[in-house]
Design a protein around this motif. Structure first.
Motif, PDB file in Angstrom:
ATOM      1  N   PRO A 264       0.798  -1.230   0.000  1.00  0.00           N
ATOM      2  CA  PRO A 264       0.000   0.000   0.000  1.00  0.00           C
ATOM      3  C   PRO A 264       0.829   1.278   0.000  1.00  0.00           C
ATOM      4  O   PRO A 264       0.486   2.240  -0.678  1.00  0.00           O
ATOM      5  N   SER A 265       1.904   1.316   0.759  1.00  0.00           N
ATOM      6  CA  SER A 265       2.649   2.566   0.906  1.00  0.00           C
ATOM      7  C   SER A 265       3.539   2.890  -0.273  1.00  0.00           C
ATOM      8  O   SER A 265       3.927   4.035  -0.458  1.00  0.00           O
ATOM      9  N   THR A 266       3.878   1.888  -1.098  1.00  0.00           N
ATOM     10  CA  THR A 266       4.797   2.129  -2.218  1.00  0.00           C
ATOM     11  C   THR A 266       4.217   1.775  -3.574  1.00  0.00           C
ATOM     12  O   THR A 266       4.679   2.274  -4.596  1.00  0.00           O
ATOM     13  N   GLY A 267       3.225   0.892  -3.616  1.00  0.00           N
ATOM     14  CA  GLY A 267       2.685   0.445  -4.893  1.00  0.00           C
ATOM     15  C   GLY A 267       3.557  -0.579  -5.576  1.00  0.00           C
ATOM     16  O   GLY A 267       3.334  -0.916  -6.744  1.00  0.00           O
ATOM     17  N   LEU A 268       4.558  -1.109  -4.876  1.00  0.00           N
ATOM     18  CA  LEU A 268       5.463  -2.097  -5.461  1.00  0.00           C
ATOM     19  C   LEU A 268       4.950  -3.508  -5.192  1.00  0.00           C
ATOM     20  O   LEU A 268       4.237  -3.757  -4.218  1.00  0.00           O
ATOM     21  N   SER A 269       5.321  -4.440  -6.060  1.00  0.00           N
ATOM     22  CA  SER A 269       4.887  -5.830  -5.916  1.00  0.00           C
ATOM     23  C   SER A 269       5.408  -6.409  -4.604  1.00  0.00           C
ATOM     24  O   SER A 269       6.562  -6.178  -4.227  1.00  0.00           O
ATOM     25  N   ALA A 270       4.554  -7.170  -3.917  1.00  0.00           N
ATOM     26  CA  ALA A 270       4.933  -7.776  -2.640  1.00  0.00           C
ATOM     27  C   ALA A 270       4.251  -9.135  -2.539  1.00  0.00           C
ATOM     28  O   ALA A 270       3.315  -9.329  -1.763  1.00  0.00           O
ATOM     29  N   GLU A 271       4.718 -10.101  -3.323  1.00  0.00           N
ATOM     30  CA  GLU A 271       4.041 -11.393  -3.429  1.00  0.00           C
ATOM     31  C   GLU A 271       4.054 -12.170  -2.122  1.00  0.00           C
ATOM     32  O   GLU A 271       3.050 -12.775  -1.741  1.00  0.00           O
ATOM     33  N   THR A 272       5.187 -12.170  -1.427  1.00  0.00           N
ATOM     34  CA  THR A 272       5.267 -12.920  -0.174  1.00  0.00           C
ATOM     35  C   THR A 272       4.272 -12.389   0.843  1.00  0.00           C
ATOM     36  O   THR A 272       3.541 -13.152   1.487  1.00  0.00           O
ATOM     37  N   THR A 273       4.225 -11.078   0.965  1.00  0.00           N
ATOM     38  CA  THR A 273       3.267 -10.458   1.880  1.00  0.00           C
ATOM     39  C   THR A 273       1.841 -10.733   1.428  1.00  0.00           C
ATOM     40  O   THR A 273       0.941 -10.948   2.255  1.00  0.00           O
ATOM     41  N   ALA A 274       1.619 -10.731   0.113  1.00  0.00           N
ATOM     42  CA  ALA A 274       0.281 -10.980  -0.420  1.00  0.00           C
ATOM     43  C   ALA A 274      -0.223 -12.362  -0.025  1.00  0.00           C
ATOM     44  O   ALA A 274      -1.394 -12.540   0.325  1.00  0.00           O
ATOM     45  N   VAL A 275       0.661 -13.359  -0.063  1.00  0.00           N
ATOM     46  CA  VAL A 275       0.280 -14.716   0.330  1.00  0.00           C
ATOM     47  C   VAL A 275      -0.115 -14.744   1.801  1.00  0.00           C
ATOM     48  O   VAL A 275      -1.116 -15.369   2.186  1.00  0.00           O
ATOM     49  N   GLU A 276       0.653 -14.048   2.628  1.00  0.00           N
ATOM     50  CA  GLU A 276       0.341 -13.994   4.062  1.00  0.00           C
ATOM     51  C   GLU A 276      -1.008 -13.322   4.302  1.00  0.00           C
ATOM     52  O   GLU A 276      -1.799 -13.780   5.127  1.00  0.00           O
ATOM     53  N   ILE A 277      -1.250 -12.241   3.580  1.00  0.00           N
ATOM     54  CA  ILE A 277      -2.518 -11.524   3.744  1.00  0.00           C
ATOM     55  C   ILE A 277      -3.683 -12.402   3.312  1.00  0.00           C
ATOM     56  O   ILE A 277      -4.711 -12.480   3.998  1.00  0.00           O
ATOM     57  N   MET A 278      -3.549 -13.066   2.171  1.00  0.00           N
ATOM     58  CA  MET A 278      -4.639 -13.919   1.690  1.00  0.00           C
ATOM     59  C   MET A 278      -4.925 -15.053   2.659  1.00  0.00           C
ATOM     60  O   MET A 278      -6.087 -15.425   2.876  1.00  0.00           O
ATOM     61  N   THR A 279      -3.869 -15.613   3.259  1.00  0.00           N
ATOM     62  CA  THR A 279      -4.064 -16.688   4.228  1.00  0.00           C
ATOM     63  C   THR A 279      -4.903 -16.214   5.405  1.00  0.00           C
ATOM     64  O   THR A 279      -5.805 -16.913   5.880  1.00  0.00           O
ATOM     65  N   LYS A 280      -4.646 -14.998   5.866  1.00  0.00           N
ATOM     66  CA  LYS A 280      -5.432 -14.432   6.960  1.00  0.00           C
ATOM     67  C   LYS A 280      -6.873 -14.152   6.519  1.00  0.00           C
ATOM     68  O   LYS A 280      -7.830 -14.456   7.225  1.00  0.00           O
ATOM     69  N   LEU A 281      -7.003 -13.546   5.327  1.00  0.00           N
ATOM     70  CA  LEU A 281      -8.333 -13.195   4.845  1.00  0.00           C
ATOM     71  C   LEU A 281      -9.241 -14.409   4.715  1.00  0.00           C
ATOM     72  O   LEU A 281     -10.442 -14.345   4.998  1.00  0.00           O
ATOM     73  N   PHE A 442      12.838   7.852  -9.063  1.00  0.00           N
ATOM     74  CA  PHE A 442      12.913   9.221  -8.567  1.00  0.00           C
ATOM     75  C   PHE A 442      12.184   9.438  -7.241  1.00  0.00           C
ATOM     76  O   PHE A 442      12.521  10.348  -6.487  1.00  0.00           O
ATOM     77  N   LEU A 443      11.165   8.599  -6.962  1.00  0.00           N
ATOM     78  CA  LEU A 443      10.358   8.814  -5.761  1.00  0.00           C
ATOM     79  C   LEU A 443      10.398   7.640  -4.795  1.00  0.00           C
ATOM     80  O   LEU A 443       9.902   7.742  -3.682  1.00  0.00           O
ATOM     81  N   GLN A 444      10.962   6.512  -5.243  1.00  0.00           N
ATOM     82  CA  GLN A 444      11.019   5.283  -4.441  1.00  0.00           C
ATOM     83  C   GLN A 444       9.629   4.754  -4.097  1.00  0.00           C
ATOM     84  O   GLN A 444       9.439   4.011  -3.128  1.00  0.00           O
ATOM     85  N   ARG A 445       8.646   5.107  -4.886  1.00  0.00           N
ATOM     86  CA  ARG A 445       7.293   4.607  -4.731  1.00  0.00           C
ATOM     87  C   ARG A 445       6.541   4.915  -6.023  1.00  0.00           C
ATOM     88  O   ARG A 445       7.026   5.684  -6.847  1.00  0.00           O
ATOM     89  N   VAL A 446       5.381   4.329  -6.176  1.00  0.00           N
ATOM     90  CA  VAL A 446       4.576   4.565  -7.372  1.00  0.00           C
ATOM     91  C   VAL A 446       3.307   5.298  -6.956  1.00  0.00           C
ATOM     92  O   VAL A 446       2.365   4.691  -6.444  1.00  0.00           O
ATOM     93  N   PRO A 447       3.262   6.619  -7.148  1.00  0.00           N
ATOM     94  CA  PRO A 447       2.045   7.357  -6.782  1.00  0.00           C
ATOM     95  C   PRO A 447       0.851   6.859  -7.576  1.00  0.00           C
ATOM     96  O   PRO A 447       0.925   6.676  -8.784  1.00  0.00           O
ATOM     97  N   ASN A 448      -0.232   6.640  -6.877  1.00  0.00           N
ATOM     98  CA  ASN A 448      -1.472   6.332  -7.564  1.00  0.00           C
ATOM     99  C   ASN A 448      -2.063   7.652  -8.035  1.00  0.00           C
ATOM    100  O   ASN A 448      -1.515   8.719  -7.781  1.00  0.00           O
ATOM    101  N   HIS A 449      -3.169   7.592  -8.721  1.00  0.00           N
ATOM    102  CA  HIS A 449      -3.821   8.825  -9.157  1.00  0.00           C
ATOM    103  C   HIS A 449      -5.287   8.666  -8.836  1.00  0.00           C
ATOM    104  O   HIS A 449      -6.103   8.375  -9.710  1.00  0.00           O
ATOM    105  N   ASP A 450      -5.601   8.825  -7.558  1.00  0.00           N
ATOM    106  CA  ASP A 450      -6.945   8.529  -7.089  1.00  0.00           C
ATOM    107  C   ASP A 450      -7.963   9.507  -7.658  1.00  0.00           C
ATOM    108  O   ASP A 450      -7.742  10.712  -7.678  1.00  0.00           O
ATOM    109  N   ASP A 451      -9.084   8.988  -8.140  1.00  0.00           N
ATOM    110  CA  ASP A 451     -10.116   9.873  -8.683  1.00  0.00           C
ATOM    111  C   ASP A 451     -11.383   9.843  -7.835  1.00  0.00           C
ATOM    112  O   ASP A 451     -12.481  10.033  -8.319  1.00  0.00           O
ATOM    113  N   ASN A 452     -11.216   9.635  -6.530  1.00  0.00           N
ATOM    114  CA  ASN A 452     -12.337   9.687  -5.590  1.00  0.00           C
ATOM    115  C   ASN A 452     -11.847  10.253  -4.266  1.00  0.00           C
ATOM    116  O   ASN A 452     -11.412   9.516  -3.395  1.00  0.00           O
TER     117      ASN A 452
END
Length: 673
Positions: A264-281, A442-452
């Motif tokens: 969430p904070s960077t917008g970068l891929s985090a597959e290992t964390t994603a697996v952990e989150i899905m297991t909890k969900l 340049f920013l060490q993260r990928v800014p989203n462009h929220d439209d809400n």
């Protein structure tokens, strides 16, 4: 353009408004070649002009739905465009990803959907990588929109799409089994095909518009299955999609649940964390439906997915509750205070279609920005054909780089772009992979462009941006006639006075005073004084113009604000508070005009340009115009789980402003973190 040499650590000094970009521009500690160019902006503006005209053509039809309801006519057209986009992206093109030559470019309505999808960069990237499906593979193939090629397929004088080549038309029709020609007219009897989420059979007679607003392009969509007799809604389709994804993962396919694949904070891929989150969900569901276990021998994906969907009642709220019980077993679910990231995951499965976001809503909101570009005159054919007239586009690009530089220096601030910056930002996002690569470097993260974004949050973010911009670059962020900058010198003076105990001394009145009539204590009106504007010294013509006809380009970009009900009390309160702040700042700026002529200019334009609407004060602007139609493409009512208000749709758990969670230590930069 001529440029005066300056020390290497200072910005170049221009003797006139630049019409060419410099070889390098600063972003943080980096000196970089321009990451977007004038040709790309010109191509993008032609596309925006074509989309703007497309809407006019659809709404001017003298037959079908648009004849009696122009707005509904456009909404139905957008729904059909999204349907055609999914048919295009879910089709098998060829074994390897095609290069995007002219043959593969779809009709303009499908390009419009593609364009809006790319302007939600995190959603697009995650959707293209979280599964191994034909749809995901094709998203990867189209993640770099060939703007120059697309603009060459639009008539430069009329902005109409040029007739397609035989190969181009044949490719679209053979892969989608739909006509290439756009459906400008929709009649109330027009139907399309849609699979029932209960029995998986294809329904042939689903209406776009029906009595009781129950057509697919209407807020209360419901259709009785022609095979099983069950009545289904969009939320039922979304829950079925969730169950199928979870079951395909059980079968060994590569599947990540929406909103889990990226940090969430960077917008970068985090597959290992994603697996952990899905297991909890899925932990709570696993206790009953074994969703974390392989599919039993002798069973199949459809069977197991149906079993899970029935267990959840095909109900979006039950799905939300189940996810909460898995991730937060010790916290009782409270629909009035949903956990942001859990809510975003649930919302991704609250609507029909293959994307994790509501593309119909994204297009409608993006339409507000397109309208602003048209009002600026920037989409007019030939507007920037001459190099001598390209200064606004060059400045747009320079300001976008300065905006990125501001984000690099302020990693946790919520920054809001102006219209010209947003144009360059959008253009950059249309090259999705390059956008991610540049942002990471340049920013060490990928800014989203929220439209809400809720208007109070958006207006506050704009004020923060304007203050930081002036402090960093020495010139105002906007000179359109909206709220002037705050008086930092005055604040400092008051602070200094307190330190030295100067409260009893007489205060020198500024020589530039308000021209508004004032009343003495005796009740008599004082003589009206005249404000004398000091001439501004523009040290950065590459970043700001004092030309009156270019003022509106620096207007805050507000197409992403979401008031909710435009006639409701919260919307009225937000507008009132903004207008009150503007009046206060104008009065202060007039008094302090001799100290800061830029503020004097801002105040003067605010009072003189009566036709100019203060930003963040019009609840009917943008998405507010479509409030009666919300529910068209999201099953859950506005202001609840699936609505558009940022405080409801909520954040990512990391709290980045891009998703409404309000400020993440890692920061999303320009979109809110």
């Amino acid at each position: 353009m001529s440029r005066v040499k300056a020390p290497s650590d200072l910005p170049p000094t221009y003797t006139e408004y630049p019409t060419e970009l410099p070889a390098q521009l600063p972003i943080g500690p980096h000196q970089v070649a321009p990451i977007v160019n004038v040709t790309e902006l010109q191509a993008h503006l032609r596309l925006l002009g074509a989309i703007h005209k497309l809407k006019e053509v659809v709404q001017s039809q003298e037959d079908g739905i648009a004849m009696t309801d122009r707005e509904l006519g456009w909404i139905v057209f957008v729904n059909r465009a999204v349907y055609r986009f999914f048919a295009w992206t879910a089709a098998t093109w060829q074994k390897t990803s095609p290069s995007l030559n002219e043959t593969y470019i779809p009709p303009l309505d499908v390009i419009m959907v593609w364009h809006a999808y790319l302007l939600n960069p995190r959603s697009f990237f995650e959707d293209s990588r979280r599964m191994s499906t034909t749809y995901c593979t094709n998203l990867i193939a189209i993640e770099e929109m060939p703007l120059t090629l697309i603009s060459s397929l639009i008539d430069p004088k009329t902005l109409d799409p040029l007739p397609p080549s035989d190969e181009r038309q044949r490719f679209f029709e053979e892969t989608t089994h739909l006509p290439y020609d756009m459906p400008f007219i929709t009649n109330r009897s027009d139907v399309f095909t849609l699979d029932c989420p209960f029995c998986a059979n294809t329904n042939q007679l689903v209406l776009w518009v029906a009595d009781g607003e129950k057509g697919f392009a209407q807020p209360k969509f419901a259709h009785t299955c022609e095979m099983c007799g069950e009545s289904f809604r969009k939320s039922n389709i979304g829950v079925r999609r969730f169950c199928e994804e979870v079951t395909r993962r059980r079968a060994g396919d590569r599947v990540f649940i929406s909103e889990t694949f990226l940090a969430p904070s960077t917008g970068l891929s985090a597959e290992t964390t994603a697996v952990e989150i899905m297991t909890k969900l899925l932990k709570w569901m696993d206790s009953t439906y074994q969703v974390l276990q392989p599919i039993p021998a002798g069973s199949g994906v459809d069977t197991e997915a149906t079993k899970l969907a029935k267990g959840l009642g095909y109900n979006y709220l039950l799905l939300s509750d189940a996810l909460h019980r898995g991730a937060r077993p010790n916290i009782t679910p409270d629909p009035s205070r949903p956990i942001p990231r859990l809510q975003r995951i649930s919302v991704a499965y609250s609507h029909a279609g293959l994307a994790s976001l509501d593309l119909v809503g994204a297009i409608l909101r993006q339409g507000s920005f397109i309208q602003k570009m048209a009002e600026l005159g920037w989409t007019q054919p030939g507007r920037f054909d001459l190099v001598s007239e390209s200064a606004p586009l060059v400045r747009s690009i320079a300001r976008y780089h300065a905006f990125l530089d501001l984000m690099a220096a302020n990693k946790t601030s919520f920054f809001v772009p102006t219209l010209d910056i947003d144009l360059a930002w959008h253009t950059h996002q249309l090259r999705a992979w390059q956008y991610r690569d540049d942002s990471c470097r340049f920013l060490q993260r990928v800014p989203n462009h929220d439209d809400n974004v809720e208007p109070l949050l958006l207006s506050k973010g704009y004020d923060i941006t304007a203050k930081a911009w002036k402090a960093r670059f020495g010139v105002p962020y906007s000179v359109c006639g909206c709220v002037p900058d705050g008086d930092s010198e005055s604040l400092l003076s008051r602070f200094t006075s307190k330190i030295i105990g100067n409260s009893g001394s007489s205060h020198k009145r500024d020589s530039s005073v308000s021209s508004i009539d004032s009343t003495s204590s005796s009740g008599h009106k004082r003589e009206k004084s005249v404000t004398t504007l000091e001439p501004v010294v523009n040290s950065r013509p590459d970043l700001v113009s004092t030309e009156e006809d270019e003022a509106d380009a620096s207007h805050p970009s507000e197409h992403n604000q979401q008031f909710g009900d435009p006639d409701g009390r919260p919307a009225f309160k937000a507008a009132y508070l903004r207008e009150k702040r503007s009046a206060k700042c104008v009065a202060s700026a007039k008094k302090g005009a001799s100290r800061d002529p830029w503020r004097g200019l801002q105040a003067e334009r605010n009072e003189r340009r009566k036709e100019h609407k203060e930003a963040f004060t019009d609840p009917h602007y943008g998405s507010g115009a479509y409030y009666p139609y919300w529910g068209v493409s999201v099953a859950i009512p506005l202001g609840f789980y699936g609505g558009y208000a940022v405080l409801s749709v909520g954040g990512c758990g990391g709290g980045c402003g891009s998703c409404g969670g309000g400020g993440c230590g890692g920061g999303c930069g320009g979109c809110g973190g």
